[in-house]
Design a protein around this motif. Structure first.
Motif, mmCIF file in Angstrom:
data_model
loop_
_atom_site.group_PDB
_atom_site.id
_atom_site.type_symbol
_atom_site.label_atom_id
_atom_site.label_comp_id
_atom_site.label_asym_id
_atom_site.label_seq_id
_atom_site.Cartn_x
_atom_site.Cartn_y
_atom_site.Cartn_z
ATOM 1 N N LEU A 8 0.898 -1.201 -0.041
ATOM 2 C CA LEU A 8 0.077 -0.127 0.046
ATOM 3 C C LEU A 8 0.709 1.377 0.082
ATOM 4 C CD1 LEU A 8 -2.534 -0.991 2.626
ATOM 5 C CD2 LEU A 8 -2.781 -1.404 0.075
ATOM 6 N N GLN A 9 1.822 1.350 0.719
ATOM 7 C CA GLN A 9 2.943 2.311 0.726
ATOM 8 C C GLN A 9 4.354 1.748 1.107
ATOM 9 O OE1 GLN A 9 2.867 5.311 3.772
ATOM 10 N NE2 GLN A 9 2.184 6.801 2.145
ATOM 11 N N GLY A 10 5.474 2.628 0.874
ATOM 12 C CA GLY A 10 6.711 1.992 1.598
ATOM 13 C C GLY A 10 7.656 1.277 0.372
ATOM 14 N N ILE A 43 4.805 -5.543 7.024
ATOM 15 C CA ILE A 43 4.216 -4.145 6.796
ATOM 16 C C ILE A 43 5.243 -3.389 7.010
ATOM 17 C CG2 ILE A 43 2.562 -2.581 7.821
ATOM 18 C CD1 ILE A 43 1.138 -5.094 9.069
ATOM 19 N N GLY A 46 6.966 4.190 5.835
ATOM 20 C CA GLY A 46 5.976 4.947 5.164
ATOM 21 C C GLY A 46 5.420 5.835 6.144
ATOM 22 N N SER A 48 2.279 6.143 9.106
ATOM 23 C CA SER A 48 1.559 5.096 9.579
ATOM 24 C C SER A 48 -0.320 5.460 9.512
ATOM 25 C CB SER A 48 2.027 4.799 10.967
ATOM 26 O OG SER A 48 1.768 6.179 11.581
ATOM 27 N N THR A 50 -1.403 7.172 7.131
ATOM 28 C CA THR A 50 -1.872 6.974 5.733
ATOM 29 C C THR A 50 -1.989 5.420 5.344
ATOM 30 O OG1 THR A 50 -0.705 8.961 4.819
ATOM 31 C CG2 THR A 50 -1.240 7.123 3.130
ATOM 32 N N ILE A 51 -1.161 4.576 5.868
ATOM 33 C CA ILE A 51 -1.267 3.081 5.700
ATOM 34 C C ILE A 51 -2.291 2.640 6.556
ATOM 35 C CG2 ILE A 51 0.014 0.919 6.578
ATOM 36 C CD1 ILE A 51 2.647 2.476 6.361
ATOM 37 N N MET A 55 -5.455 0.625 4.865
ATOM 38 C CA MET A 55 -5.888 -0.578 5.171
ATOM 39 C C MET A 55 -7.352 -0.773 5.553
ATOM 40 S SD MET A 55 -2.672 -1.532 7.698
ATOM 41 C CE MET A 55 -3.342 -2.936 8.480
ATOM 42 N N GLY A 80 5.354 0.276 9.783
ATOM 43 C CA GLY A 80 4.688 -1.023 10.282
ATOM 44 C C GLY A 80 4.661 -1.231 11.773
ATOM 45 N N VAL A 83 1.806 0.446 13.147
ATOM 46 C CA VAL A 83 0.443 -0.135 12.596
ATOM 47 C C VAL A 83 0.160 -1.502 13.728
ATOM 48 C CG1 VAL A 83 -0.625 -1.470 10.935
ATOM 49 C CG2 VAL A 83 0.620 0.872 10.469
#
Length: 207
Positions: A8-10, A43, A46, A48, A50-51, A55, A80, A83
Motif C-alpha cells: 500500500l505504501q513504502g 508491513i 511509510g 502510519s 496513511t497506511i 488498510m 509498520g 501499525v
C-alpha cells in the motif's frame, strides 16, 4: 515458502529483494484475498496514518488480524511497527492492536535527523546495519514481549511470539540478516503447523 509485503505504501521492492536474498519467495500483497497464499507478512515503512487509512479502505484490518490469529508471522518496520502496536502515545487511535507495546511516532526527529548505525540484535551473531528515517520508538513492552535490541537505551527491535517489529529500515541496506531472522520465524511456524496437522490426521485415522 512465500512471504508477502503489504504493497500500500513504502519500500516494497526493497523488502522483496531482502526476502529473496534470505532464501524465500517475496511477493507484493495488494488484495485481501492474496493473504491466503502466503506464510508470513511484512508491513513496511511509510506514513502510519496513511497506511492505516488505506488498510481500512481496502478491508485489510480484520483480514490481517485473522492472519495473525492463525499465528502466521508478521514483521513491521518503522511505520509498520506503529501499525502493529496496541498503543500509540498521544491521542492517535491505534490500528491493528496486535502487539503489546506502546510507541511514539517520529521519536528520533524529522527527515533531516535521519541516520545509520550498527545494532546488536539478540539471535543474530554480529551487528546489523540499521537506517533510521523519522523513526518511531518503543516506549514500553508487555510481559510477553522480548526486547531484541536497543539504541542509546531505547527499545528499537522487539518480538512477541510470531510478531516482530523494528523502528528502522533494514531493507535499505545490503544487510539482509534481520529478514533472514524473520524467514526463520516463518519456517519454524510453518513446520510447527505441518507437524500439528500430521498429528491430528494420525489421531483421526486411529479413531
Amino acid at each position: 515458502m512465500k512471504i508477502g509485503v503489504l504493497a500500500l505504501q513504502g519500500a516494497v521492492a526493497e523488502h522483496i529483494r531482502s526476502i529473496t536474498r534470505a532464501g524465500a519467495e517475496g511477493v507484493p500483497i495488494k488484495k485481501v484475498e492474496e493473504l491466503a497464499t502466503i506464510d508470513g507478512l511484512i508491513i513496511p515503512g511509510g506514513e502510519s496514518t496513511t497506511i492505516g487509512k488505506l488498510m481500512r479502505k481496502y478491508d485489510f484490518m480484520e483480514a490481517i488480524r485473522d492472519f495473525s490469529a492463525q499465528s502466521k508471522p508478521i514483521f513491521g518496520t518503522c511505520a509498520g511497527l506503529i501499525v502493529l502496536a496496541e498503543r500509540i502515545q498521544g491521542d492517535e487511535e491505534a490500528h491493528l492492536k496486535l502487539m503489546d507495546i506502546t510507541v511514539a511516532r517520529n521519536a528520533f526527529g524529522r527527515q533531516r535527523e535521519s541516520f545509520e548505525t550498527d545494532l546488536s540484535v539478540v539471535g543474530i551473531e554480529e551487528t546489523i546495519r540499521a537506517v533510521f528515517i523519522r523513526a518511531p520508538l518503543i516506549l514500553s513492552v508487555g510481559a510477553g514481549v522480548e526486547i531484541l535490541s536497543t539504541y542509546k537505551d531505547e527499545i528499537v527491535t522487539a518480538r512477541q511470539g510470531h510478531l516482530l517489529v523494528a523502528s528502522y529500515h533494514p531493507e535499505l541496506t545490503d544487510d539482509y540478516r534481520l529478514h533472514a531472522y524473520f524467514v526463520d520465524m516463518v519456517r519454524e511456524q510453518a513446520s510447527s503447523f505441518k507437524n500439528s496437522y500430521s498429528r491430528r490426521h494420525l489421531d483421526s485415522e486411529a479413531t
